[in-house]
Design a protein around this motif. Structure first.
Motif, PDB file in Angstrom:
ATOM      1  N   SER A 201     -12.260   4.664  -6.989  1.00 34.54           N
ATOM      2  CA  SER A 201     -11.952   3.777  -8.115  1.00 34.54           C
ATOM      3  C   SER A 201     -10.500   3.938  -8.554  1.00 34.54           C
ATOM      4  CB  SER A 201     -12.897   4.067  -9.285  1.00 34.54           C
ATOM      5  OG  SER A 201     -14.239   3.784  -8.935  1.00 34.54           O
ATOM      6  N   ILE A 202     -10.038   5.186  -8.616  1.00 39.65           N
ATOM      7  CA  ILE A 202      -8.634   5.445  -8.960  1.00 39.65           C
ATOM      8  C   ILE A 202      -7.718   4.848  -7.890  1.00 39.65           C
ATOM      9  CG2 ILE A 202      -6.895   7.255  -9.238  1.00 39.65           C
ATOM     10  CD1 ILE A 202      -9.172   9.027 -10.386  1.00 39.65           C
ATOM     11  N   ALA A 203      -8.119   5.001  -6.621  1.00 41.35           N
ATOM     12  CA  ALA A 203      -7.332   4.438  -5.518  1.00 41.35           C
ATOM     13  C   ALA A 203      -7.294   2.914  -5.595  1.00 41.35           C
ATOM     14  CB  ALA A 203      -7.922   4.880  -4.185  1.00 41.35           C
ATOM     15  N   ALA A 204      -8.412   2.306  -5.982  1.00 41.47           N
ATOM     16  CA  ALA A 204      -8.463   0.846  -6.092  1.00 41.47           C
ATOM     17  C   ALA A 204      -7.508   0.348  -7.172  1.00 41.47           C
ATOM     18  CB  ALA A 204      -9.893   0.398  -6.390  1.00 41.47           C
ATOM     19  N   ILE A 205      -7.483   1.042  -8.295  1.00 44.49           N
ATOM     20  CA  ILE A 205      -6.572   0.653  -9.381  1.00 44.49           C
ATOM     21  C   ILE A 205      -5.118   0.736  -8.914  1.00 44.49           C
ATOM     22  CG2 ILE A 205      -5.681   1.327 -11.649  1.00 44.49           C
ATOM     23  CD1 ILE A 205      -8.546   2.244 -12.345  1.00 44.49           C
ATOM     24  N   ALA A 206      -4.766   1.862  -8.307  1.00 46.50           N
ATOM     25  CA  ALA A 206      -3.380   2.069  -7.868  1.00 46.50           C
ATOM     26  C   ALA A 206      -2.968   1.058  -6.801  1.00 46.50           C
ATOM     27  CB  ALA A 206      -3.218   3.496  -7.343  1.00 46.50           C
ATOM     28  N   THR A 207      -3.829   0.849  -5.813  1.00 43.51           N
ATOM     29  CA  THR A 207      -3.464  -0.040  -4.699  1.00 43.51           C
ATOM     30  C   THR A 207      -3.468  -1.511  -5.112  1.00 43.51           C
ATOM     31  OG1 THR A 207      -5.775   0.011  -3.924  1.00 43.51           O
ATOM     32  CG2 THR A 207      -4.235   1.572  -2.921  1.00 43.51           C
ATOM     33  N   ALA A 208      -4.379  -1.896  -6.007  1.00 40.24           N
ATOM     34  CA  ALA A 208      -4.387  -3.288  -6.469  1.00 40.24           C
ATOM     35  C   ALA A 208      -3.105  -3.610  -7.234  1.00 40.24           C
ATOM     36  CB  ALA A 208      -5.604  -3.543  -7.355  1.00 40.24           C
ATOM     37  N   LEU A 209      -2.540  -2.601  -7.886  1.00 39.32           N
ATOM     38  CA  LEU A 209      -1.309  -2.801  -8.652  1.00 39.32           C
ATOM     39  C   LEU A 209      -0.059  -2.775  -7.782  1.00 39.32           C
ATOM     40  CD1 LEU A 209      -2.096  -0.603 -11.799  1.00 39.32           C
ATOM     41  CD2 LEU A 209      -1.965  -3.101 -11.704  1.00 39.32           C
ATOM     42  N   PHE A 210      -0.083  -1.963  -6.696  1.00 40.86           N
ATOM     43  CA  PHE A 210       1.155  -1.732  -5.948  1.00 40.86           C
ATOM     44  C   PHE A 210       1.185  -2.330  -4.534  1.00 40.86           C
ATOM     45  CE2 PHE A 210       1.160   1.814  -9.036  1.00 40.86           C
ATOM     46  CZ  PHE A 210       2.367   1.519  -9.667  1.00 40.86           C
ATOM     47  N   PHE A 211       0.040  -2.464  -3.858  1.00 38.37           N
ATOM     48  CA  PHE A 211       0.052  -2.973  -2.483  1.00 38.37           C
ATOM     49  C   PHE A 211       0.660  -4.372  -2.352  1.00 38.37           C
ATOM     50  CE2 PHE A 211      -3.265  -0.266   0.011  1.00 38.37           C
ATOM     51  CZ  PHE A 211      -2.454   0.842  -0.150  1.00 38.37           C
ATOM     52  N   PRO A 212       0.369  -5.293  -3.283  1.00 37.34           N
ATOM     53  CA  PRO A 212       0.967  -6.635  -3.119  1.00 37.34           C
ATOM     54  C   PRO A 212       2.491  -6.623  -3.106  1.00 37.34           C
ATOM     55  CG  PRO A 212      -0.847  -6.705  -4.683  1.00 37.34           C
ATOM     56  CD  PRO A 212      -0.567  -5.254  -4.413  1.00 37.34           C
ATOM     57  N   ALA A 213       3.077  -5.651  -3.775  1.00 31.74           N
ATOM     58  CA  ALA A 213       4.542  -5.577  -3.796  1.00 31.74           C
ATOM     59  C   ALA A 213       5.103  -5.301  -2.405  1.00 31.74           C
ATOM     60  CB  ALA A 213       4.996  -4.490  -4.771  1.00 31.74           C
ATOM     61  N   PHE A 214       4.300  -4.651  -1.562  1.00 34.47           N
ATOM     62  CA  PHE A 214       4.730  -4.317  -0.201  1.00 34.47           C
ATOM     63  C   PHE A 214       4.035  -5.190   0.839  1.00 34.47           C
ATOM     64  CE2 PHE A 214       4.951  -0.516  -2.890  1.00 34.47           C
ATOM     65  CZ  PHE A 214       6.294  -0.191  -2.766  1.00 34.47           C
TER      66      PHE A 214
END
Length: 213
Positions: free
Chosen positions: A146-159
């Motif tokens: 769940s913590i990973a989902a929050i972090a990646t949903a916020l940052f992956f689109p930028a990359f």
């Protein structure tokens, strides 16, 4: 009108307490009287065994996938499929058919992602599997992913990695659903801190929880 119907269907789908009904119909057990008292996949595994747990996981996952797929199947573009999927998560957490006392929505949330972003879901499942193996705890793995989902949903689109671009609805829902999962695991987190959390019969148990006798 169609969107309203989708919302009702999604909530009712989510409200189906798979583990609770399987326990009562096939095992003569009420999950609320055993283990954690939860009606979700984890307690089903613990109380009824792997077979019932796997079936419950699949059914709970499908609730989210079917709900999310409704706008896609009926070619309705005025609403995000993720938004319809949310109501399956709400139904699972607060089910009409089980006195509004449901599970922690991990499997149903995974089902929503399966219907909307399957590649991203595979990435999260890898994290879940690794965390489960290292910790021997489904709760630890659920909170970690769940913590990973929050972090990646916020940052992956930028990359442009796995998620091509920012989708505000998707991001808000992933963050909110993940936050709900974490909140619903507060008691588990307390037990982990006290080294008293329930373990699965495999993995490294890196936090050295005391195995239940």
């Amino acid at each position: 009108m169609k969107v309203f119907v989708f919302i009702i269907i999604a909530y009712l789908l989510g409200s189906i307490p798979s583990g609770l009904w399987i326990g009562k119909l096939f095992y003569g057990k009420n999950l609320r009287d055993y283990g954690s008292g939860n009606t979700g996949t984890t307690n089903t595994f613990r109380v009824l065994g792997a077979k019932a747990g796997i079936v419950t996981f699949i059914l709970d996952c499908l609730k989210g996938t079917i709900a999310t797929s409704l706008p896609i199947i009926f070619h309705v573009t005025s609403v995000s499929p993720m938004l319809i999927g949310v109501f399956a998560i709400i139904g699972h957490s607060f089910p009409l058919f089980a006195q509004f006392k449901g599970g922690k929505a991990v499997a149903t949330s995974a089902g929503v992602l399966l219907g909307y972003a399957p590649i991203y879901l595979i990435f999260l499942l890898l994290i879940f599997g690794l965390a489960l193996y290292l910790s021997s705890m489904i709760s630890f793995a659920s909170v970690t992913v769940s913590i990973a989902a929050i972090a990646t949903a916020l940052f992956f689109p930028a990359f442009h990695f796995l998620l091509d671009s920012y989708d505000l609805t998707f991001t808000i829902i992933v963050v909110a659903a993940s936050g709900l999962i974490i909140i619903r695991h507060i008691e588990n987190i307390k037990r982990i801190k006290n080294k008293e959390e329930n373990l699965v019969p495999f993995g490294l148990n890196i936090t050295k929880q005391h195995k239940a006798k």
